[in-house]
Design a protein around this motif. Structure first.
Motif, PDB file in Angstrom:
ATOM      1  N   UNK A  54       0.853  -1.193   0.000  1.00 43.86           N
ATOM      2  CA  UNK A  54       0.000   0.000   0.000  1.00 43.86           C
ATOM      3  C   UNK A  54       0.882   1.233   0.000  1.00 43.86           C
ATOM      4  N   UNK A  55       0.723   2.076  -1.002  1.00 42.75           N
ATOM      5  CA  UNK A  55       1.415   3.356  -1.061  1.00 42.75           C
ATOM      6  C   UNK A  55       0.456   4.441  -0.570  1.00 42.75           C
ATOM      7  N   UNK A  56       0.891   5.177   0.426  1.00 43.62           N
ATOM      8  CA  UNK A  56       0.048   6.226   0.991  1.00 43.62           C
ATOM      9  C   UNK A  56       0.295   7.519   0.223  1.00 43.62           C
ATOM     10  N   UNK A  57      -0.729   7.970  -0.458  1.00 40.14           N
ATOM     11  CA  UNK A  57      -0.642   9.181  -1.254  1.00 40.14           C
ATOM     12  C   UNK A  57      -1.406  10.327  -0.610  1.00 40.14           C
ATOM     13  N   UNK A  66      -2.919   2.342  -4.081  1.00 39.44           N
ATOM     14  CA  UNK A  66      -2.530   3.644  -3.539  1.00 39.44           C
ATOM     15  C   UNK A  66      -3.733   4.281  -2.880  1.00 39.44           C
ATOM     16  N   UNK A  67      -3.534   4.825  -1.686  1.00 45.23           N
ATOM     17  CA  UNK A  67      -4.609   5.448  -0.915  1.00 45.23           C
ATOM     18  C   UNK A  67      -4.348   6.945  -0.844  1.00 45.23           C
ATOM     19  N   UNK A  68      -5.272   7.723  -1.405  1.00 46.36           N
ATOM     20  CA  UNK A  68      -5.127   9.180  -1.446  1.00 46.36           C
ATOM     21  C   UNK A  68      -5.836   9.795  -0.243  1.00 46.36           C
ATOM     22  N   UNK A 100      -6.727   5.114   8.406  1.00 49.27           N
ATOM     23  CA  UNK A 100      -6.143   3.820   8.788  1.00 49.27           C
ATOM     24  C   UNK A 100      -7.087   2.678   8.449  1.00 49.27           C
ATOM     25  N   UNK A 101      -8.384   2.883   8.649  1.00 48.09           N
ATOM     26  CA  UNK A 101      -9.359   1.854   8.306  1.00 48.09           C
ATOM     27  C   UNK A 101      -9.329   1.554   6.807  1.00 48.09           C
ATOM     28  N   UNK A 102      -9.234   2.601   6.004  1.00 42.62           N
ATOM     29  CA  UNK A 102      -9.190   2.412   4.548  1.00 42.62           C
ATOM     30  C   UNK A 102      -7.907   1.691   4.134  1.00 42.62           C
ATOM     31  N   UNK A 103      -6.795   2.057   4.726  1.00 40.63           N
ATOM     32  CA  UNK A 103      -5.514   1.440   4.384  1.00 40.63           C
ATOM     33  C   UNK A 103      -5.528  -0.051   4.710  1.00 40.63           C
ATOM     34  N   UNK A 150      -8.162  -1.956   4.918  1.00 36.19           N
ATOM     35  CA  UNK A 150      -9.094  -2.565   3.963  1.00 36.19           C
ATOM     36  C   UNK A 150      -8.434  -2.715   2.596  1.00 36.19           C
ATOM     37  N   UNK A 151      -7.713  -1.685   2.174  1.00 34.85           N
ATOM     38  CA  UNK A 151      -7.058  -1.701   0.863  1.00 34.85           C
ATOM     39  C   UNK A 151      -6.020  -2.811   0.767  1.00 34.85           C
ATOM     40  N   UNK A 152      -5.386  -3.136   1.878  1.00 32.51           N
ATOM     41  CA  UNK A 152      -4.371  -4.187   1.875  1.00 32.51           C
ATOM     42  C   UNK A 152      -4.963  -5.544   1.526  1.00 32.51           C
ATOM     43  N   UNK A 153      -6.256  -5.720   1.765  1.00 31.41           N
ATOM     44  CA  UNK A 153      -6.913  -7.004   1.519  1.00 31.41           C
ATOM     45  C   UNK A 153      -7.872  -6.971   0.332  1.00 31.41           C
ATOM     46  N   UNK A 154      -8.188  -5.786  -0.161  1.00 30.37           N
ATOM     47  CA  UNK A 154      -9.150  -5.650  -1.259  1.00 30.37           C
ATOM     48  C   UNK A 154      -8.531  -4.737  -2.317  1.00 30.37           C
ATOM     49  N   UNK A 155      -7.871  -5.346  -3.274  1.00 33.17           N
ATOM     50  CA  UNK A 155      -7.123  -4.558  -4.246  1.00 33.17           C
ATOM     51  C   UNK A 155      -8.049  -3.771  -5.175  1.00 33.17           C
ATOM     52  N   UNK A 156      -7.818  -2.494  -5.208  1.00 33.60           N
ATOM     53  CA  UNK A 156      -8.360  -1.610  -6.235  1.00 33.60           C
ATOM     54  C   UNK A 156      -7.204  -0.759  -6.735  1.00 33.60           C
TER      55      UNK A 156
END
Length: 342
Positions: free
Chosen positions: A145-148, A191-193, A226-229, A231-237
């Motif tokens: 996960x890249x934090x943007x 990537x999470x913006x 943090x919740x989104x990050x 979630x993103x680690x397990x649900x790729x978009x």
């Protein structure tokens, strides 16, 4: 016990590494991943904050280890990754979160300011990704996960070094994602913006502003991101956007960047400062960590929110779509039944 055996036993989901884990969003991420069942590897410079993060993870029933490391040092990041795998097991998730910034007009910036922010905020993510790929690619699994930031799409005044670094991360991510797709790799990347958040950075970063810096616009607590990050680690978009202001900034800048120029020129200076004068001699964390355990939150708790309807809709879009289709099917069935009776 191997990671696969741990997964099957239900004792844990795996191992997550968080950079910048001693404070701010990284601290909130450490807690969120522990809550989700991960053992956590903690990377940052500040040992006081790392010890605090480790304690919190362990209080939630998970294992944790930390390494005091500057993510601008590629060799040190690689050594930290090896240490974490030795102590916790194979790394399943790597979250590139560490950042630094300087609040200053461009005309007052120094070349070394740009270099340092770029080394930490951009290259720190590159180095973390390289260490993660070194382990994940041979196993053909894992999640990065890249934090943007909304500022990866739209630069704003007074944060040119940070905006430039976030734009660079976006370009790096685009390149890597297409390479993984070409190779048919099962390593996931997203990537999470982020929006403006109530984190410790506003009291940490170097500033040349006359007044104390503040988040611009609507402020979210770091737990929302943090919740989104997690979630993103397990649900790729391809991308996650946290909060409506992030969505608005990204899409709005694509439609009318000239209008964003005008708004930011008018509001972007005062909007990033409080009314409280800044101490010109305040210590900052550009080159050295500030001592102490500072936690996840900054000084804007009274103005920050823990909720985002946009985030809820984003994380539940599959359920919403399924429900909408079910309702549509019921409505169609009812209509057909009525027509048959007629």
């Amino acid at each position: 016990m191997s990671n696969d055996e741990n997964r099957h036993s239900g004792s844990r989901k795996g191992v997550a590494v968080i950079t910048g884990a001693s404070a701010g969003l990284g601290r909130a991420c450490a807690r969120e991943f522990a809550k989700q069942g991960y053992d956590v590897g903690l990377l940052a410079r500040g040992e006081d904050g790392l010890k605090g993060a480790k304690r919190e993870v362990e209080e939630m029933g998970r294992k944790a280890t930390y390494v005091s490391v500057d993510v601008a040092d590629a060799q040190a990041v690689e050594q930290a990754a090896a240490k974490i795998e030795q102590e916790l097991g194979e790394i399943d998730v790597w979250v590139n979160n560490a950042m630094n910034s300087v609040f200053s007009p461009v005309k007052e910036m120094e070349p070394e300011d740009y270099k340092r922010v770029t080394d930490v905020t951009y290259l720190g993510q590159v180095y973390g990704t390289l260490s993660a790929l070194k382990r994940m690619l041979p196993r053909d699994r894992g999640s990065i996960v890249l934090v943007g930031s909304a500022l990866a799409y739209r630069g704003i005044p007074l944060q040119s070094a940070y905006c430039g670094a976030k734009h660079a991360i976006q370009g790096f991510y685009d390149s890597l994602r297409t390479e993984l797709m070409h190779d048919n790799s099962h390593v996931k990347i997203t990537m999470v913006q982020l929006p403006a958040m109530n984190t410790t950075q506003f009291g940490f970063v170097k500033s040349r502003l006359p007044n104390k810096p503040r988040p611009m616009g609507k402020i979210y607590q770091p737990e929302v991101a943090a919740e989104v990050i997690a979630y993103a680690a397990e649900h790729e978009r391809r991308e996650y956007r946290v909060g409506y202001p992030t969505l608005e900034a990204i899409i709005g800048n694509k439609i009318a960047p000239w209008y964003a120029d005008y708004v930011l020129a008018k509001n972007g200076f005062d909007g990033q400062q409080t009314n409280e004068p800044e101490d010109p001699n305040r210590k900052n964390n550009l080159y050295e960590p500030l001592p102490g355990d500072h936690g996840a939150h900054g000084t804007f708790d009274e103005k920050a929110t823990y909720t985002s309807p946009q985030v809820w809709l984003s994380l539940h879009r599959q359920e919403i779509l399924t429900g909408a289709l079910a309702l549509g099917a019921l409505a169609l069935g009812s209509l057909l039944t009525r027509n048959n009776r007629d």
